[in-house]
Design an enzyme around this catalytic site. Structure first.
Site, PDB file in Angstrom:
ATOM      1  N   ARG A  86      -0.767   8.064 -11.139  1.00 48.80           N
ATOM      2  CA  ARG A  86      -0.896   7.133  -9.279  1.00 48.80           C
ATOM      3  C   ARG A  86      -0.357   5.899 -10.228  1.00 48.80           C
ATOM      4  O   ARG A  86       0.804   5.207  -9.384  1.00 48.80           O
ATOM      5  CB  ARG A  86      -2.101   6.864  -9.388  1.00 48.80           C
ATOM      6  CG  ARG A  86      -2.597   7.914  -8.959  1.00 48.80           C
ATOM      7  CD  ARG A  86      -4.377   7.476  -7.879  1.00 48.80           C
ATOM      8  NE  ARG A  86      -4.056   6.739  -7.094  1.00 48.80           N
ATOM      9  CZ  ARG A  86      -4.541   6.244  -6.051  1.00 48.80           C
ATOM     10  NH1 ARG A  86      -3.958   7.411  -5.708  1.00 48.80           N
ATOM     11  NH2 ARG A  86      -4.485   4.368  -5.382  1.00 48.80           N
TER      12      ARG A  86
ATOM     13  N   LEU B  44      -7.197  -4.360   7.623  1.00 51.37           N
ATOM     14  CA  LEU B  44      -6.212  -5.912   6.815  1.00 51.37           C
ATOM     15  C   LEU B  44      -7.083  -6.101   5.138  1.00 51.37           C
ATOM     16  O   LEU B  44      -6.705  -6.066   4.296  1.00 51.37           O
ATOM     17  CB  LEU B  44      -7.167  -7.219   7.474  1.00 51.37           C
ATOM     18  CG  LEU B  44      -7.147  -8.785   6.596  1.00 51.37           C
ATOM     19  CD1 LEU B  44      -5.174  -8.610   6.766  1.00 51.37           C
ATOM     20  CD2 LEU B  44      -7.460  -9.832   7.716  1.00 51.37           C
ATOM     21  N   SER B  45      -8.239  -5.368   5.053  1.00 51.89           N
ATOM     22  CA  SER B  45      -8.327  -4.882   3.338  1.00 51.89           C
ATOM     23  C   SER B  45      -8.506  -6.114   2.219  1.00 51.89           C
ATOM     24  O   SER B  45      -8.393  -6.262   1.583  1.00 51.89           O
ATOM     25  CB  SER B  45      -7.528  -4.097   2.791  1.00 51.89           C
ATOM     26  OG  SER B  45      -7.386  -2.948   3.290  1.00 51.89           O
TER      27      SER B  45
ATOM     28  N   THR C 291     -10.214  -7.826  -5.501  1.00 51.81           N
ATOM     29  CA  THR C 291     -11.609  -7.548  -6.411  1.00 51.81           C
ATOM     30  C   THR C 291     -11.932  -6.379  -5.864  1.00 51.81           C
ATOM     31  O   THR C 291     -13.294  -5.570  -7.107  1.00 51.81           O
ATOM     32  CB  THR C 291     -13.212  -8.380  -5.503  1.00 51.81           C
ATOM     33  OG1 THR C 291     -12.067  -8.336  -4.076  1.00 51.81           O
ATOM     34  CG2 THR C 291     -12.162  -9.938  -5.585  1.00 51.81           C
ATOM     35  N   GLU C 292     -12.250  -5.644  -5.445  1.00 48.53           N
ATOM     36  CA  GLU C 292     -12.800  -3.549  -5.005  1.00 48.53           C
ATOM     37  C   GLU C 292     -11.798  -2.834  -6.228  1.00 48.53           C
ATOM     38  O   GLU C 292     -12.190  -2.197  -5.929  1.00 48.53           O
ATOM     39  CB  GLU C 292     -12.424  -3.437  -3.289  1.00 48.53           C
ATOM     40  CG  GLU C 292     -13.651  -4.422  -2.841  1.00 48.53           C
ATOM     41  CD  GLU C 292     -12.842  -5.268  -2.645  1.00 48.53           C
ATOM     42  OE1 GLU C 292     -12.205  -5.883  -1.836  1.00 48.53           O
ATOM     43  OE2 GLU C 292     -13.348  -6.185  -2.239  1.00 48.53           O
ATOM     44  N   ASN C 293     -10.520  -3.650  -6.598  1.00 49.40           N
ATOM     45  CA  ASN C 293      -9.908  -1.933  -6.894  1.00 49.40           C
ATOM     46  C   ASN C 293     -10.169  -1.745  -9.027  1.00 49.40           C
ATOM     47  O   ASN C 293      -9.375  -1.108  -8.610  1.00 49.40           O
ATOM     48  CB  ASN C 293      -8.511  -3.036  -6.917  1.00 49.40           C
ATOM     49  CG  ASN C 293      -7.368  -2.316  -5.844  1.00 49.40           C
ATOM     50  OD1 ASN C 293      -6.240  -3.359  -6.007  1.00 49.40           O
ATOM     51  ND2 ASN C 293      -7.468  -1.474  -5.005  1.00 49.40           N
TER      52      ASN C 293
ATOM     53  N   ASP D  30       0.886  -0.962  -0.098  1.00 51.62           N
ATOM     54  CA  ASP D  30      -0.421  -0.118   0.451  1.00 51.62           C
ATOM     55  C   ASP D  30       0.904   1.487  -0.138  1.00 51.62           C
ATOM     56  O   ASP D  30       1.661   1.387   0.775  1.00 51.62           O
ATOM     57  CB  ASP D  30      -0.923  -0.085   1.325  1.00 51.62           C
ATOM     58  CG  ASP D  30      -2.079   0.850   1.128  1.00 51.62           C
ATOM     59  OD1 ASP D  30      -2.076   1.830  -0.071  1.00 51.62           O
ATOM     60  OD2 ASP D  30      -2.746   1.679   1.799  1.00 51.62           O
TER      61      ASP D  30
ATOM     62  N   GLY E  97      -0.001   5.015  -4.311  1.00 46.85           N
ATOM     63  CA  GLY E  97      -0.487   6.454  -4.979  1.00 46.85           C
ATOM     64  C   GLY E  97      -0.663   7.751  -4.439  1.00 46.85           C
ATOM     65  O   GLY E  97       0.160   8.303  -5.336  1.00 46.85           O
TER      66      GLY E  97
ATOM     67  N   ARG F 293     -11.489   1.279  -9.669  1.00 43.83           N
ATOM     68  CA  ARG F 293     -10.328   2.441  -9.484  1.00 43.83           C
ATOM     69  C   ARG F 293     -10.728   3.346 -11.147  1.00 43.83           C
ATOM     70  O   ARG F 293     -11.317   2.641 -11.666  1.00 43.83           O
ATOM     71  CB  ARG F 293      -9.071   2.218  -9.423  1.00 43.83           C
ATOM     72  CG  ARG F 293      -9.163   2.098  -7.871  1.00 43.83           C
ATOM     73  CD  ARG F 293      -7.693   1.458  -7.631  1.00 43.83           C
ATOM     74  NE  ARG F 293      -7.294   1.261  -5.949  1.00 43.83           N
ATOM     75  CZ  ARG F 293      -6.548   1.998  -5.597  1.00 43.83           C
ATOM     76  NH1 ARG F 293      -5.018   2.035  -6.337  1.00 43.83           N
ATOM     77  NH2 ARG F 293      -6.082   1.523  -4.193  1.00 43.83           N
TER      78      ARG F 293
HETATM   79  C1  FPP Z   1      -1.870  -0.088  -3.288  1.00 40.98           C
HETATM   80  O1  FPP Z   1      -1.184   1.390  -3.177  1.00 40.98           O
HETATM   81  C2  FPP Z   1      -1.749  -1.025  -4.208  1.00 40.98           C
HETATM   82  C3  FPP Z   1      -2.342  -1.035  -5.202  1.00 40.98           C
HETATM   83  C4  FPP Z   1      -3.995  -1.237  -5.280  1.00 40.98           C
HETATM   84  C5  FPP Z   1      -1.800  -1.729  -6.788  1.00 40.98           C
HETATM   85  C6  FPP Z   1      -0.117  -2.293  -5.839  1.00 40.98           C
HETATM   86  C7  FPP Z   1       0.398  -3.095  -7.164  1.00 40.98           C
HETATM   87  C8  FPP Z   1       1.885  -2.949  -7.933  1.00 40.98           C
HETATM   88  C9  FPP Z   1       2.754  -2.938  -6.122  1.00 40.98           C
HETATM   89  C10 FPP Z   1       2.120  -3.293  -9.115  1.00 40.98           C
HETATM   90  C11 FPP Z   1       1.556  -4.755  -8.837  1.00 40.98           C
HETATM   91  C12 FPP Z   1       2.620  -5.594 -10.002  1.00 40.98           C
HETATM   92  C13 FPP Z   1       3.503  -6.848  -9.874  1.00 40.98           C
HETATM   93  C14 FPP Z   1       3.936  -6.964 -11.009  1.00 40.98           C
HETATM   94  C15 FPP Z   1       2.525  -7.671  -8.943  1.00 40.98           C
HETATM   95  P1  FPP Z   1      -2.762   2.712  -3.595  1.00 40.98           P
HETATM   96  O2  FPP Z   1      -2.851   2.136  -5.048  1.00 40.98           O
HETATM   97  O3  FPP Z   1      -4.376   1.925  -2.573  1.00 40.98           O
HETATM   98  O4  FPP Z   1      -1.935   3.708  -2.683  1.00 40.98           O
HETATM   99  P2  FPP Z   1      -2.406   5.199  -2.559  1.00 40.98           P
HETATM  100  O5  FPP Z   1      -3.606   4.495  -0.741  1.00 40.98           O
HETATM  101  O6  FPP Z   1      -1.244   5.656  -1.704  1.00 40.98           O
HETATM  102  O7  FPP Z   1      -3.212   5.332  -2.524  1.00 40.98           O
END
Ligand code: FPP
Length: 255
Positions: free
Chosen positions: A48, A209-210, A81-83, A35, A38, A86
């Site tokens: 992002r 835990l999301s 599943t929630e992403n 996490d 972003g 975005r």
């Molecule tokens: C959460 O941070 C991160 C994600 C939803 C995506 C994670 C994906 C990667 C690290 C890349 C995956 C790639 C591979 C090769 C496995 P956020 O976007 O929610 O951050 P924020 O809370 O600061 O907005």
């Protein structure tokens, strides 16, 4: 200058060895909620996806290091599943990073990591599904760490899928409802046959835990930190493991 550099390198090398050599109790299974990508990008005035790009590179470094120090299982939360909520650009950006990682798979074959994907892949782009299958196939005999990459994964969906599989067995008379056990549910999850997570790491200052491995985490230890995932280093992983090693895990016992 050079001598100082050498001493620093030695110090670093020594520190790296300590986690492995100090008879420290290593967690068998580490789960990571990657996490803060972003916010990392926002702080720098970047889109992002730039945070996810650096996050993907952090992911590779951490997985490789975890394998080197002898972690048996690592599960990383790449896309929940929630992403899907975005923006299409962000979803596409994450999928492209996943695609690039999968195409690169031949480069990490020497690492001896067995890669598995957990989650419902049936809705992903066909080429990603094919690449996932290829990576699982080519790494299936690896004897190092098992790396679960959670894509379109949700803990509740994992449990629902397990319940449906068991309900099918009840329906055809293979088991009766009274015979359903906790083990049977564990064995029907994506992580079937694996040790349960001992340690869950969540950086970025969030304390939840999301929907990550909710059944499997029943007795996991948690480690939180304010570091944003793109800034997460192997030293941070060492710190989490060192902290874990000090915990008194009782599993409900009174000791
Ligand atoms: C959460 O941070 C991160 C994600 C939803 C995506 C994670 C994906 C990667 C690290 C890349 C995956 C790639 C591979 C090769 C496995 P956020 O976007 O929610 O951050 P924020 O809370 O600061 O907005």
């Amino acid at each position: 200058m050079c001598v100082v550099g050498d001493i620093m390198a030695l110090f670093k090398r020594k520190k790296k060895q300590s986690i492995v050599n100090e008879n420290i109790v290593l967690p068998n299974h580490i789960g990571i909620i990657m996490d803060g990508n972003g916010r990392w990008a926002k702080k720098r005035g970047l889109p992002r996806v730039a945070g996810h790009t650096v996050g993907a590179s952090t992911f590779k470094k951490i997985a490789s290091y975890a394998n080197k120090i002898g972690i048996k299982y690592m599960t990383t939360y790449a896309f929940s599943t929630e992403n899907w909520k975005r923006s299409p650009q962000e979803v596409e950006g994450i999928m492209n990073l996943l695609r690039d990682y999968l195409k690169d798979a031949k480069n990490y074959k020497e690492e001896n990591i067995k890669t598995l994907f957990i989650g419902d892949r049936s809705v992903l782009a066909p080429d990603i599904q094919e690449l996932m299958q290829e990576v699982e196939e080519t790494s299936k005999d690896a004897t190092g760490m098992v790396l679960n990459i959670a894509v379109n994964y949700g803990g509740r969906a994992d449990v629902v899928r397990a319940v449906q599989m068991i309900a099918d067995k009840v329906k055809c008379g293979e088991v009766s409802p009274e015979e359903i056990t906790e083990d049977m549910i564990s064995d029907s999850l994506y992580t079937t046959g694996q040790d349960e997570p001992d340690l869950i790491i969540r950086p970025s200052g969030e304390y939840r835990l999301s929907n990550f491995l909710i059944w499997q985490c029943a007795y996991a230890e948690f480690w939180f930190s304010d570091i944003l995932w793109p800034d997460f280093t192997t030293d941070d992983l060492d710190a989490a493991i060192a902290d874990y090693a000090k915990r008194n895990r009782r599993f409900g016992d009174a000791k």
